[in-house]
Design a protein around this motif. Structure first.
Motif, short mmCIF file in Angstrom:
data_model
loop_
_atom_site.label_atom_id
_atom_site.label_comp_id
_atom_site.label_asym_id
_atom_site.label_seq_id
_atom_site.Cartn_x
_atom_site.Cartn_y
_atom_site.Cartn_z
N LYS A 15 0.85 -1.19 0.00
CA LYS A 15 0.00 0.00 0.00
C LYS A 15 0.88 1.24 0.00
CE LYS A 15 -3.80 -2.12 2.51
NZ LYS A 15 -4.61 -2.10 3.72
N MET A 16 0.56 2.18 -0.90
CA MET A 16 1.28 3.44 -0.99
C MET A 16 0.29 4.57 -0.75
SD MET A 16 3.75 2.75 -4.24
CE MET A 16 2.62 1.74 -5.16
N LYS A 17 0.45 5.28 0.36
CA LYS A 17 -0.45 6.38 0.70
C LYS A 17 0.20 7.70 0.30
CE LYS A 17 -3.12 8.46 4.42
NZ LYS A 17 -4.16 8.91 3.56
N ASN A 18 -0.55 8.54 -0.39
CA ASN A 18 -0.06 9.86 -0.78
C ASN A 18 -0.35 10.85 0.33
OD1 ASN A 18 0.60 12.31 -1.86
ND2 ASN A 18 -0.66 12.11 -3.69
N GLU A 19 0.68 11.26 1.04
CA GLU A 19 0.54 12.23 2.12
C GLU A 19 1.02 13.62 1.70
OE1 GLU A 19 2.54 10.34 5.39
OE2 GLU A 19 0.85 8.98 5.74
N TYR A 20 1.28 13.79 0.40
CA TYR A 20 1.69 15.09 -0.13
C TYR A 20 0.45 15.92 -0.49
CZ TYR A 20 6.36 13.09 -0.68
OH TYR A 20 7.57 12.51 -0.46
N LYS A 21 0.66 17.20 -0.76
CA LYS A 21 -0.43 18.08 -1.19
C LYS A 21 -0.64 18.03 -2.70
CE LYS A 21 0.36 21.27 2.61
NZ LYS A 21 0.79 22.60 2.99
N ASP A 23 -0.44 15.56 -6.51
CA ASP A 23 -0.60 14.21 -7.04
C ASP A 23 0.75 13.52 -7.14
OD1 ASP A 23 -3.28 14.83 -7.39
OD2 ASP A 23 -3.18 14.92 -9.58
N ILE A 24 0.74 12.20 -6.96
CA ILE A 24 1.93 11.39 -7.20
C ILE A 24 1.70 10.66 -8.52
CG2 ILE A 24 3.23 9.34 -6.50
CD1 ILE A 24 2.76 10.12 -3.62
N PHE A 25 2.70 10.72 -9.36
CA PHE A 25 2.67 10.09 -10.67
C PHE A 25 3.62 8.89 -10.62
CE2 PHE A 25 4.47 9.68 -14.93
CZ PHE A 25 3.35 9.74 -15.76
N LYS A 66 0.14 5.80 -13.38
CA LYS A 66 -0.88 5.81 -12.34
C LYS A 66 -0.73 7.12 -11.57
CE LYS A 66 -3.82 4.24 -9.25
NZ LYS A 66 -5.21 4.06 -9.54
N ILE A 67 -1.85 7.81 -11.36
CA ILE A 67 -1.87 9.03 -10.56
C ILE A 67 -2.49 8.68 -9.21
CG2 ILE A 67 -2.77 11.38 -10.34
CD1 ILE A 67 -0.87 11.25 -12.65
N ILE A 68 -1.79 9.04 -8.14
CA ILE A 68 -2.34 8.85 -6.79
C ILE A 68 -2.65 10.23 -6.24
CG2 ILE A 68 -2.00 7.85 -4.50
CD1 ILE A 68 0.25 6.14 -5.73
N LYS A 69 -3.91 10.49 -6.00
CA LYS A 69 -4.37 11.79 -5.49
C LYS A 69 -3.97 11.96 -4.03
CE LYS A 69 -6.56 13.09 -9.21
NZ LYS A 69 -6.01 14.19 -9.98
N PRO A 70 -3.85 13.22 -3.55
CA PRO A 70 -3.55 13.45 -2.13
C PRO A 70 -4.58 12.76 -1.23
CG PRO A 70 -3.33 15.48 -3.37
CD PRO A 70 -3.93 14.46 -4.31
N SER A 72 -5.05 9.70 -0.71
CA SER A 72 -5.58 8.42 -1.19
C SER A 72 -4.46 7.38 -1.17
CB SER A 72 -6.19 8.56 -2.58
OG SER A 72 -5.19 8.89 -3.52
N THR A 73 -4.84 6.13 -1.33
CA THR A 73 -3.89 5.02 -1.23
C THR A 73 -3.97 4.15 -2.47
OG1 THR A 73 -4.14 5.00 1.18
CG2 THR A 73 -3.20 3.04 0.18
N HIS A 74 -2.81 3.81 -3.00
CA HIS A 74 -2.70 2.90 -4.14
C HIS A 74 -2.33 1.52 -3.58
CE1 HIS A 74 -1.79 1.24 -8.02
NE2 HIS A 74 -0.49 1.19 -7.80
N VAL A 75 -3.09 0.49 -3.93
CA VAL A 75 -2.89 -0.85 -3.41
C VAL A 75 -2.47 -1.78 -4.53
CG1 VAL A 75 -3.97 -2.79 -2.22
CG2 VAL A 75 -4.62 -0.44 -1.61
N ILE A 76 -1.39 -2.55 -4.28
CA ILE A 76 -0.93 -3.55 -5.23
C ILE A 76 -1.05 -4.91 -4.56
CG2 ILE A 76 0.99 -4.39 -6.63
CD1 ILE A 76 2.10 -1.52 -6.57
#
Length: 123
Positions: A15-21, A23-25, A66-70, A72-76
């Motif tokens: 699980k990768m959680k985006n804790e930034y303000k 988007d994570i690309f 894949k874009i991970i919004k602030p 939110s969590t990306h699950v693999i």
């Protein structure tokens, strides 16, 4: 980034959680994989087998980003039933997850890497 293994469902999960303000690309290279599932037999020090997997969690022939919004969590998820059937007794994620912080126009404003610490799970 967190890792877990569910013995009941036989699923290894990253699980990768985006804790930034911003988007994570995530970008998936089709020629140079960065993320692997390592399989261990008899609890050896080094993996017996390593399988490259997609960091974006989908078939890379369909999409390479894949874009991970602030907030939110990306699950693999990775199904380990085949690994168990082959006689392996431990599994882990290994590798590097490169990422880019992007603005609203998807322009890169920062670059980073997450180095996964080895965290073995008994199957």
């Amino acid at each position: 980034v967190s890792q877990s293994y569910d013995k009941q469902t036989k699923m290894l999960t990253l699980k990768m959680k985006n804790e930034y303000k911003h988007d994570i690309f995530l970008f998936q290279s089709s020629t140079s994989p960065h993320l692997f599932v390592s399989e261990y037999a008899d609890q050896r020090k080094f993996p017996t087998n390593s399988t490259p997997i997609s960091i974006i969690g989908v078939d890379i022939t369909v999409s390479k980003k894949k874009i991970i919004k602030p907030d939110s969590t990306h699950v693999i998820p990775y199904n380990c039933e085949g690994i168990i059937a082959e006689g392996f007794d431990q599994v882990s994620f290994e590798g590097i997850v490169p990422y880019f912080l992007v603005n609203e126009k998807e322009e890169v404003i920062a670059v980073g890497d997450v180095w996964l610490e080895e965290q073995r799970f008994d199957l």
